[in-house]
Motif scaffolding. Structure first.
Motif, PDB file in Angstrom:
ATOM      1  N   TYR A 293       0.028  56.821 -48.887  1.00 52.97           N
ATOM      2  CA  TYR A 293      -0.051  58.004 -49.519  1.00 52.97           C
ATOM      3  C   TYR A 293      -0.989  58.141 -50.631  1.00 52.97           C
ATOM      4  CZ  TYR A 293       2.520  62.552 -49.034  1.00 52.97           C
ATOM      5  OH  TYR A 293       3.032  63.818 -48.705  1.00 52.97           O
TER       6      TYR A 293
ATOM      7  N   LEU B  95      -2.978  57.503 -44.703  1.00 55.82           N
ATOM      8  CA  LEU B  95      -1.632  57.925 -44.581  1.00 55.82           C
ATOM      9  C   LEU B  95      -1.282  57.946 -42.893  1.00 55.82           C
ATOM     10  CD1 LEU B  95       1.129  59.221 -45.617  1.00 55.82           C
ATOM     11  CD2 LEU B  95       0.154  61.125 -45.451  1.00 55.82           C
TER      12      LEU B  95
ATOM     13  N   THR C 122      -4.783  57.937 -49.430  1.00 48.49           N
ATOM     14  CA  THR C 122      -5.157  59.007 -48.815  1.00 48.49           C
ATOM     15  C   THR C 122      -5.538  59.967 -49.961  1.00 48.49           C
ATOM     16  OG1 THR C 122      -4.092  59.017 -46.499  1.00 48.49           O
ATOM     17  CG2 THR C 122      -4.501  61.278 -47.507  1.00 48.49           C
TER      18      THR C 122
ATOM     19  N   SER D 104       4.995  63.305 -44.232  1.00 50.99           N
ATOM     20  CA  SER D 104       3.577  63.374 -44.244  1.00 50.99           C
ATOM     21  C   SER D 104       2.879  64.750 -43.924  1.00 50.99           C
ATOM     22  CB  SER D 104       3.101  62.247 -43.159  1.00 50.99           C
ATOM     23  OG  SER D 104       3.351  62.811 -41.965  1.00 50.99           O
TER      24      SER D 104
END
Lengths: 322, 293
Positions: free
Chosen positions: B79, B230, B82, B267
């Motif tokens: 996470y 991600l 990204t 996500s």
């Protein structure tokens, strides 16, 4: 892609250029050329250098020798590809998958747009449209993840097919006969609404007087669609069709890699997924040169298709890319 | 009004009915997967197994799946990665694309046409996967965050969309600025960019979506899982497709299903949350692009 040429007098500072006063010209444009330089460097490195690197398709590439010094082998890599059993498989699959996409997935948004256009209630129309874009925004990883789950032996779609049609519970993505249908239907699911946007825009530009005239002539909804609406959006359809054909062989590598497995390679393996596997040695030794040759073949066929589509479009209609 | 409805043929009525049914089916088929994944991710994992994929409402509220996701370190590293790729990527993408589009939108620049041809050609022909990889690798970008956006700095479609938007600004406004003594750079920053701001935002959204959802570029260039994006980690979670094993393993796999759903939600949630507010800008982008034809 054409640039409209304006008269030089449009820009007051441009006239010195005509008098060969280059200093004034560069005072006005040095900034533009600075940007062009940056753009040139970027495109040179990341777009044109790989094109130059394509020559490894004609060499036996070894990392130590590099692009320029690897041994020249002529068309040997292409020969190997054309005579291998993989050639028919991946070439056939690529063509079939793209034709299926062209026949089913390409017209689907057109039909959807035409149907939406018939809805007079604008709030309903807008809501349906907004909902229909939604799948476009989920990633390919999520889409294929959902598909793997829904088509699993206890997945949603499997259960529905089992209850409604009595089909067996199984992992549908392992089924050679189902793979193509699944692939095309999921294409439609993801981009139906999104691809329809451009047609809806074209539809809103169709002259409303024509509809009134058609109605006076006694046309019903269906005949109005055939005689007024479709001709009205034909140029849009043709342009998108050319672009679609032009990118035919390059589509879907990510999706294919995420969706297929060795059980379905017979129908699912396409040129670009094959290029990836061979190039990076996913199933055996990495072979840069061979893989590049296959990719180059793909790109050339692609370019030919695009040119051909454009020629045909120019011959039979007033719309073309160039 | 009366005469109009009186004139409706039976064909029209059938057409209306068909359209209504098709639209209903499309709406359900589009929304159900999202809804199912949402409710199932919060449900009791055993219930999810029992109902085998058909679920209209929460069955036994359970946060097991979210606890599992929360405890999975890699997904949070991804996470963060990204977000980092997105931050730097957007800066690079926007700077390069805006500058290039601006340069190509200027009139009376010698060589501009040739440059544009060079750029457009890359839309129809490319060196291909492996030569691209060799170049990026030889620059030492493999397994660095730069590999995730520098080779993708300019998307030529976006470049053309932006150029069209810049070209649409009336010449008179720019001329006035030049007469007032604006330098070329000032003209861009003070006049053209603010006027084309909506289009620039649209392109920003396109790049955001592209980076957020990107998987293949990570697959090509990232080697260590500490740098994975991600989507790559998401794939690792979703890809545990098990087929034909013992009952116990079967149950475990199916309990893991809610974990998969939860990770999809985690996500995708940012995208779905902002979606209602930004979708109309995306649509705008398609429109700008379509004018070009």
């Amino acid at each position: 892609m054409r640039n409209r040429k304006r008269d030089v007098s449009d820009a007051p500072t441009a006239s010195p250029a005509r008098r060969r006063d280059w200093r004034a010209y560069f005072a006005r444009t040095w900034f533009i050329y600075l940007i062009f330089l940056i753009v040139l460097i970027w495109y040179g490195i990341f777009r044109y250098a790989p094109m130059y690197g394509v020559q490894i398709a004609f060499r036996r590439y070894t990392p130590s020798a590099g692009i320029w010094n690897s041994r020249w082998v002529g068309l040997k890599n292409f020969e190997r590809f054309f005579t291998s059993a993989y050639f028919t498989r991946v070439f056939r699959n690529t063509i079939v998958m793209n034709l299926l996409n062209l026949i089913f997935a390409f017209p689907a948004p057109i039909v959807f747009a035409l149907m939406l256009n018939e809805i007079r209630h604008s709030a309903v129309k807008r809501s349906i449209q907004t909902i229909s874009y939604l799948p476009h925004f989920i990633s390919m990883v999520v889409l294929t993840g959902i598909m793997h789950d829904f088509l699993n032996d206890t997945g949603t779609i499997t259960t529905l097919l089992n209850r409604v049609f009595g089909l067996p519970r199984k992992v549908w993505l392992n089924d050679v006969n189902a793979y193509r249908t699944i692939y095309i239907l999921s294409d439609i699911w993801k981009d139906l609404g999104w691809s329809a946007i451009i047609y809806l825009a074209a539809l809103s530009n169709v002259d409303t007087d024509l509809y009134d005239a058609a109605e006076i002539d006694g046309c019903g909804s269906i005949r109005k669609i055939i005689y007024v609406t479709l001709p009205g959006i034909a140029p849009t359809i043709i342009i998108l069709l050319i672009l679609r054909i032009g990118s035919m062989l390059s589509l879907g590598v990510e999706k294919t890699l995420l969706l297929y497995n060795p059980n379905t390679w017979e129908v699912s393996d396409i040129i670009s997924s094959f290029v990836y596997r061979r190039g990076f040695g996913i199933d055996g030794r990495a072979d840069y040169s061979f893989s590049t040759a296959v990719d180059l073949f793909n790109a050339v066929v692609n370019l030919c298709l695009l040119t051909l589509a454009n020629i045909v479009a120019r011959r039979f209609s007033e719309t073309s890319l160039w | 009004m009366l005469s109009r409805s009186w004139r409706r043929s039976p064909g029209d009525v059938v057409l209306k009915a068909v359209i209504a049914v098709v639209m209903l089916v499309i709406v359900i088929v589009t929304l159900y997967p999202f809804w199912y994944i949402f409710v199932a991710s919060f449900s009791d994992p055993r219930e999810v197994v029992r109902t085998s994929g058909i679920m209209i409402w929460f069955k036994g509220f359970d946060l097991y799946a979210y606890r599992e996701v929360l405890n999975y370190r890699l997904i949070w590293i991804a996470y963060r990665n990204t977000l980092v790729y997105l931050f730097f990527g957007l800066i690079v993408n926007m700077t390069m694309t805006v500058l290039a589009a601006y340069a190509f939108s200027r009139k009376n620049v010698i060589g501009s046409g040739v440059m544009m041809k060079l750029v457009v050609f890359t839309m129809f022909f490319s060196g291909g996967m492996i030569p691209n990889y060799i170049i990026v690798d030889s620059l030492g970008l493999t397994n660095t965050m730069w590999s995730q956006f520098v080779p993708y700095a300019i998307n030529t479609y976006n470049l053309i969309i932006l150029r069209t938007a810049f070209q649409a600004i009336p010449d008179s406004i720019e001329e006035a600025a030049i007469i007032d003594g604006a330098s070329p750079a000032q003209l861009m920053v003070r006049i053209v960019l603010p006027l084309a701001l909506p289009s620039i935002m649209v392109i920003g959204l396109y790049y955001t979506e592209e980076i957020w959802n990107s998987y293949f570029r990570g697959l090509l260039y990232l080697r260590s899982d500490q740098k994975y994006s991600l989507q790559m980690v998401l794939r690792m979670i979703l890809d545990t497709s098990h087929t034909g094993q013992s009952d116990q393993a079967f149950v475990n796999t199916n309990i893991d299903r809610t974990v998969k759903y939860a990770s999809i939600i985690v996500s995708t949630l940012p995208v779905l949350m902002v979606y209602p507010f930004i979708q109309r800008y995306f649509v705008q982008g398609v429109m700008i692009g379509s004018i070009k034809g």
